[in-house]
Design a protein around this motif. Structure first.
Motif, PDB file in Angstrom:
ATOM      1  N   TYR A 271       0.841  -1.209   0.000  1.00 15.89           N
ATOM      2  CA  TYR A 271       0.000   0.000   0.000  1.00 15.89           C
ATOM      3  C   TYR A 271       0.874   1.257   0.000  1.00 15.89           C
ATOM      4  N   ARG A 272       1.974   1.179   0.713  1.00 19.58           N
ATOM      5  CA  ARG A 272       2.894   2.321   0.793  1.00 19.58           C
ATOM      6  C   ARG A 272       3.534   2.621  -0.561  1.00 19.58           C
ATOM      7  N   TYR A 273       3.915   1.556  -1.285  1.00 17.44           N
ATOM      8  CA  TYR A 273       4.663   1.767  -2.528  1.00 17.44           C
ATOM      9  C   TYR A 273       3.808   1.672  -3.796  1.00 17.44           C
ATOM     10  N   GLY A 274       2.646   0.989  -3.707  1.00 19.42           N
ATOM     11  CA  GLY A 274       1.855   0.796  -4.918  1.00 19.42           C
ATOM     12  C   GLY A 274       0.388   1.135  -4.796  1.00 19.42           C
ATOM     13  N   GLY A 275      -0.062   1.465  -3.585  1.00 20.17           N
ATOM     14  CA  GLY A 275      -1.454   1.853  -3.401  1.00 20.17           C
ATOM     15  C   GLY A 275      -2.417   0.680  -3.399  1.00 20.17           C
ATOM     16  N   ASP A 276      -3.693   1.010  -3.584  1.00 18.26           N
ATOM     17  CA  ASP A 276      -4.750  -0.002  -3.509  1.00 18.26           C
ATOM     18  C   ASP A 276      -4.599  -1.086  -4.572  1.00 18.26           C
ATOM     19  N   ILE A 277      -4.145  -0.712  -5.743  1.00 24.24           N
ATOM     20  CA  ILE A 277      -4.044  -1.691  -6.819  1.00 24.24           C
ATOM     21  C   ILE A 277      -3.006  -2.770  -6.493  1.00 24.24           C
ATOM     22  N   ALA A 278      -1.928  -2.383  -5.823  1.00 19.24           N
ATOM     23  CA  ALA A 278      -0.904  -3.351  -5.417  1.00 19.24           C
ATOM     24  C   ALA A 278      -1.460  -4.314  -4.365  1.00 19.24           C
ATOM     25  N   VAL A 279      -2.243  -3.781  -3.432  1.00 16.34           N
ATOM     26  CA  VAL A 279      -2.865  -4.634  -2.410  1.00 16.34           C
ATOM     27  C   VAL A 279      -3.877  -5.569  -3.057  1.00 16.34           C
ATOM     28  N   GLY A 280      -4.628  -5.055  -4.042  1.00 17.08           N
ATOM     29  CA  GLY A 280      -5.585  -5.896  -4.758  1.00 17.08           C
ATOM     30  C   GLY A 280      -4.890  -7.031  -5.498  1.00 17.08           C
ATOM     31  N   ALA A 281      -3.763  -6.711  -6.142  1.00 18.12           N
ATOM     32  CA  ALA A 281      -2.990  -7.748  -6.842  1.00 18.12           C
ATOM     33  C   ALA A 281      -2.477  -8.797  -5.857  1.00 18.12           C
ATOM     34  N   MET A 282      -2.024  -8.336  -4.685  1.00 14.46           N
ATOM     35  CA  MET A 282      -1.522  -9.261  -3.676  1.00 14.46           C
ATOM     36  C   MET A 282      -2.627 -10.178  -3.173  1.00 14.46           C
ATOM     37  N   THR A 283      -3.844  -9.655  -3.066  1.00 13.58           N
ATOM     38  CA  THR A 283      -4.977 -10.474  -2.647  1.00 13.58           C
ATOM     39  C   THR A 283      -5.209 -11.612  -3.641  1.00 13.58           C
ATOM     40  N   ILE A 284      -5.118 -11.287  -4.932  1.00 11.05           N
ATOM     41  CA  ILE A 284      -5.284 -12.314  -5.967  1.00 11.05           C
ATOM     42  C   ILE A 284      -4.147 -13.331  -5.907  1.00 11.05           C
ATOM     43  N   LEU A 285      -2.908 -12.843  -5.787  1.00 14.32           N
ATOM     44  CA  LEU A 285      -1.747 -13.730  -5.748  1.00 14.32           C
ATOM     45  C   LEU A 285      -1.781 -14.654  -4.531  1.00 14.32           C
ATOM     46  N   THR A 286      -2.185 -14.110  -3.389  1.00 16.92           N
ATOM     47  CA  THR A 286      -2.287 -14.924  -2.185  1.00 16.92           C
ATOM     48  C   THR A 286      -3.347 -16.005  -2.358  1.00 16.92           C
ATOM     49  N   SER A 287      -4.458 -15.647  -2.980  1.00 18.60           N
ATOM     50  CA  SER A 287      -5.522 -16.628  -3.224  1.00 18.60           C
ATOM     51  C   SER A 287      -5.036 -17.740  -4.147  1.00 18.60           C
ATOM     52  N   ILE A 288      -4.282 -17.363  -5.192  1.00 18.96           N
ATOM     53  CA  ILE A 288      -3.734 -18.356  -6.117  1.00 18.96           C
ATOM     54  C   ILE A 288      -2.789 -19.301  -5.394  1.00 18.96           C
ATOM     55  N   MET A 289      -1.891 -18.737  -4.586  1.00 19.33           N
ATOM     56  CA  MET A 289      -0.926 -19.547  -3.854  1.00 19.33           C
ATOM     57  C   MET A 289      -1.614 -20.482  -2.866  1.00 19.33           C
ATOM     58  N   GLN A 290      -2.601 -19.967  -2.130  1.00 22.05           N
ATOM     59  CA  GLN A 290      -3.297 -20.787  -1.150  1.00 22.05           C
ATOM     60  C   GLN A 290      -4.048 -21.930  -1.824  1.00 22.05           C
ATOM     61  N   PHE A 291      -4.757 -21.612  -2.904  1.00 18.19           N
ATOM     62  CA  PHE A 291      -5.522 -22.649  -3.585  1.00 18.19           C
ATOM     63  C   PHE A 291      -4.611 -23.663  -4.261  1.00 18.19           C
ATOM     64  N   SER A 292      -3.513 -23.171  -4.845  1.00 18.82           N
ATOM     65  CA  SER A 292      -2.604 -24.078  -5.547  1.00 18.82           C
ATOM     66  C   SER A 292      -1.826 -24.974  -4.591  1.00 18.82           C
ATOM     67  N   MET A 293      -1.735 -24.564  -3.324  1.00 14.45           N
ATOM     68  CA  MET A 293      -1.014 -25.374  -2.337  1.00 14.45           C
ATOM     69  C   MET A 293      -1.831 -26.575  -1.863  1.00 14.45           C
ATOM     70  N   LEU A 294      -3.126 -26.574  -2.120  1.00 14.59           N
ATOM     71  CA  LEU A 294      -3.993 -27.628  -1.588  1.00 14.59           C
ATOM     72  C   LEU A 294      -3.569 -29.034  -2.034  1.00 14.59           C
ATOM     73  N   PRO A 295      -3.279 -29.263  -3.328  1.00 22.60           N
ATOM     74  CA  PRO A 295      -2.820 -30.598  -3.714  1.00 22.60           C
ATOM     75  C   PRO A 295      -1.521 -31.015  -3.016  1.00 22.60           C
ATOM     76  N   LEU A 296      -0.603 -30.056  -2.810  1.00 16.30           N
ATOM     77  CA  LEU A 296       0.643 -30.377  -2.109  1.00 16.30           C
ATOM     78  C   LEU A 296       0.363 -30.789  -0.663  1.00 16.30           C
ATOM     79  N   LEU A 297      -0.528 -30.076  -0.009  1.00 16.94           N
ATOM     80  CA  LEU A 297      -0.890 -30.424   1.364  1.00 16.94           C
ATOM     81  C   LEU A 297      -1.598 -31.764   1.407  1.00 16.94           C
ATOM     82  N   GLY A 298      -2.470 -32.023   0.430  1.00 14.34           N
ATOM     83  CA  GLY A 298      -3.157 -33.316   0.376  1.00 14.34           C
ATOM     84  C   GLY A 298      -2.196 -34.467   0.152  1.00 14.34           C
ATOM     85  N   LEU A 299      -1.218 -34.260  -0.735  1.00 14.21           N
ATOM     86  CA  LEU A 299      -0.202 -35.293  -0.976  1.00 14.21           C
ATOM     87  C   LEU A 299       0.586 -35.601   0.293  1.00 14.21           C
ATOM     88  N   SER A 300       0.996 -34.556   0.999  1.00 13.10           N
ATOM     89  CA  SER A 300       1.790 -34.763   2.220  1.00 13.10           C
ATOM     90  C   SER A 300       0.959 -35.418   3.318  1.00 13.10           C
TER      91      SER A 300
END
Length: 464
Positions: A271-300
């Motif tokens: 937010y400090r360096y990129g504003g709301d749009i950067a935080v919005g992008a991070m929200t999407i990226l975090t969601s992608i990472m969390q969802f994509s980690m599910l098969p790895l967690l299931g395998l383990s």
């Protein structure tokens, strides 16, 4: 007291490892996906509440770090206790395995009482600290107060379900999650839409669903099918039983508990360096990472009972086979994920938003900065989860602290000082931390796993 392994346990020690992993991992992956999907549906209901939907959704969203923390405490007990129970089952010591489960049950009850009192009393200042505003705090407190009263059900449903998985009953474990998910979706409709209870209805639906899941778990662990049974004689807490479980569970606890802290730090810097749009992008990226980690967690999760049982049984070769298969599967998946995200970042981002072209363009390039090391993250998961499965608490704890606390947190603030493009520097903190962590983990694992297997084979030779 030593007992002969049962038929189900013999399968963990004799059946084809590839077949076993498939049988155990698929239900675990399904449970992870269902769990996420019903949370999404939950938010959809809240977001569509007439007039207050947007504010209510934001208020409930602020509750997520606290909800994650409550779940992390369930993992502290279960993710340490369940692998130890698997090891004892492999040794044929069913009495010891049941004592671990009984002590973990009592510990979950103790934590539930403490957490309920704490979060009910301090939910408002905590929610304000995590970003609630004067417009959303009322909705957040309404949700959190009801959710806090159901903490005991969360602890039992999540915590004790791990002991079902540890015995190899992956489908029963999956059913626990699916029962809760289906009940939650139905009750959301009843309480929010039909009864017009708003945010309170959403929280009540979640608590009742968790209660039903908890009853299901306890009914199974007291039934005839389970190999580890909940018995009163094992409920008395013993330091020699509880402390090793908590130490081993500290690694997954830190990994989950620090997610909220990491999220706050990322968002504040972006937010400090990129504003709301950067935080919005991070929200999407975090969601992608969390969802994509599910098969790895299931395998383990699927590999954990096989690894733990055979480690306890002294079968080093099957432990090696399980790890190699887990590593190959995890690495293949993470590489496929990496290819898709690097080649088609905008298409991946459009899963979460299709209207804001500026956000999509920003997220597309941010994804290439944030996820270039996603292809090798399967190595990290496979090694770290195997450390937990064989009871190596100290190393698994160090690796959890090392990646999140010692690497990622400082890098979020240090890299922007060193680079001209500040927002891109923040996104780069993740891959830099991942690369260093994977190299460190793989190096430590290569040495310590080889040593552990040699010791296991030496011990087996002494018994022959």
């Amino acid at each position: 007291m030593q007992q002969n392994p049962t038929t189900k346990e013999n399968m963990l020690g004799t059946a084809d490892v590839k077949t076993l992993l498939k049988q155990l991992a698929i239900p675990a992956i399904t449970a992870q996906v269902v769990n996420v999907l019903y949370n999404v549906v939950d938010r959809m209901y809240i977001g569509h509440i007439p007039k207050i939907g947007a504010l209510a959704l934001t208020g409930v969203g602020v509750c997520m770090p606290l909800i994650m923390l409550i779940s992390a405490f369930a993992g502290l007990v279960s993710m340490g206790g369940a692998p130890r129970a698997s090891v004892y089952m492999g040794k044929g010591d069913m009495d010891g395995a049941q004592r671990i489960m009984g002590n973990c049950f009592t510990m979950l009850l103790v934590l539930a009482v403490v957490l309920t009192a704490f979060f009910y009393a301090f939910s408002e200042p905590l929610l304000l600290a995590f970003g609630a505003s004067e417009n959303t705090i009322d909705y957040a407190v309404q949700y959190m107060h009801i959710y806090a009263l159901g903490t005991i059900f969360v602890q039992l449903a999540l915590g004790m379900n791990a002991f079902i998985t540890a015995q190899g009953f992956a489908k029963i474990s999956m059913a626990t999650v699916m029962i809760g998910a289906i009940c939650n979706i139905i009750l959301d409709f009843v309480f929010i839409i039909v009864c017009n209870m708003g945010v309170k209805g959403a929280a009540l639906a979640t608590v009742i669903s968790q209660a039903i899941s908890a009853v299901w778990v306890l009914y199974f662990l007291r039934g005839s099918q389970t190999k580890l049974k909940l018995q009163k004689k094992y409920f008395v807490l013993q330091k020699s039983v509880v402390f090793p479980c908590l130490l081993l569970g500290m690694s997954p606890f830190i990994m989950q508990a620090t997610e909220s802290v990491i999220s706050v730090c990322f968002n504040a810097s972006l937010y400090r360096y990129g504003g709301d749009i950067a935080v919005g992008a991070m929200t999407i990226l975090t969601s992608i990472m969390q969802f994509s980690m599910l098969p790895l967690l299931g395998l383990s999760q699927g590999a954990q009972p096989i690894t733990g049982y055979n480690f306890g049984a002294g079968n080093a070769e099957r432990v090696r086979q399980t790890f190699r298969l887990l590593l190959k599967s995890s690495l293949c998946y993470s590489l496929v994920l990496w290819v898709v995200c690097m080649l088609f970042p905008k298409a991946v981002a459009m899963i979460f938003n299709q209207e804001n072209e500026t956000l999509l363009e920003y997220t597309a390039w941010a994804m290439r900065y944030y996820m270039p090391m996603a292809g090798i993250f399967g190595i990290q998961i496979a090694c770290q989860q195997t450390f937990i499965a064989i009871g190596n608490a100290k190393t698994s704890l160090f690796l959890a602290i090392y990646r999140k606390i010692l690497l990622l947190l400082p890098l979020i603030y240090v890299l922007p000082i060193l680079m001209e493009q500040k927002d891109r520097a923040v996104f780069l903190a993740e891959p830099v931390a991942d690369l260093i962590a994977v190299v460190t983990t793989a190096t430590m694992f290569a040495y310590q796993f080889r040593k552990a297997m040699q010791n296991l084979e030496a011990q087996k030779q002494l018994l022959l």
